[in-house]
Design an enzyme around this catalytic site. Sequence first.
Site, mmCIF file in Angstrom:
data_model
loop_
_atom_site.group_PDB
_atom_site.id
_atom_site.type_symbol
_atom_site.label_atom_id
_atom_site.label_comp_id
_atom_site.label_asym_id
_atom_site.label_seq_id
_atom_site.Cartn_x
_atom_site.Cartn_y
_atom_site.Cartn_z
ATOM 1 N N ASP A 8 0.365 -1.558 -0.092
ATOM 2 C CA ASP A 8 -0.404 -0.064 -0.067
ATOM 3 C C ASP A 8 1.198 1.597 -0.309
ATOM 4 O OD1 ASP A 8 -1.952 -1.804 0.149
ATOM 5 O OD2 ASP A 8 -2.537 -1.020 1.697
ATOM 6 N N ASP A 129 -15.089 -2.664 -1.363
ATOM 7 C CA ASP A 129 -15.100 -3.305 0.412
ATOM 8 C C ASP A 129 -16.085 -2.563 1.006
ATOM 9 O OD1 ASP A 129 -11.912 -2.740 -1.067
ATOM 10 O OD2 ASP A 129 -12.169 -0.497 -1.429
#
Length: 238
Positions: A8, A129
């Site tokens: 990330d 998500d």
Amino acid sequence: MLIYPAIDLLGGKAVRLYQGDYDKVEVFGNDPAAFAAQFAAAGANHLHVVDLDGAKQGTPQNFAAVQAIASTTGMFIELGGGIRTQKMVEQCFAAGIGRVILGTAALKDPIFTRSVVKKYGDKIAIGVDARDGKVAIEGWLATSETDSFDFCREMRDIGVNYIIYTDISRDGTGKGANLEVYGRLAEIEGLNITASGGVSSLEDVRQLKEMGLYAAILGRALYTGAVHLAQAVQLAKA
């Protein structure tokens, strides 16, 4: 089943967030490409990369870091975070990205989503998500009223084959994958499901594999040493 170690990106650095909270960030290194090289050396052939700045701002912000990662290793890379235009999709492929992940755009711009899915097929994945069963968008800063399971089916019906499903409540917590959720997803025909969020042990990997999932993403567990990547890769292959 495949294992996708995760990188990330925030401000060009490799980080992990706790439950997607940008105020709860832990920096693991200033050289994301070095992590990619380590993952490749451990036997991983696939890599999951997310531009967190891009997801928040709506346009990719860490493309230089992404290009450095892509040039460091021959791994298959999937990339998400702020990719919301045809031009950006094409730039990703030109940079060596194997699969582009659409998140917010998939929910808010169905015409764009249908067009790129039709054009690129399996080179497009949808990142679903979920917060309390609803689809989160804008870098997880907002939550829609769309049911996450229904949305997965809608994406399948427009030709999507790859879904990356993240349970936000488990992401970065080390509490383990939400096996009940992935069991339900595994029952949806016609989708390759990747488990993301909370996968934190070899036992998680084993159970997800037994469910027949396509892949599992390992993030914080790798950076803290809770899971050794080489063991996870071998278990997933077995």
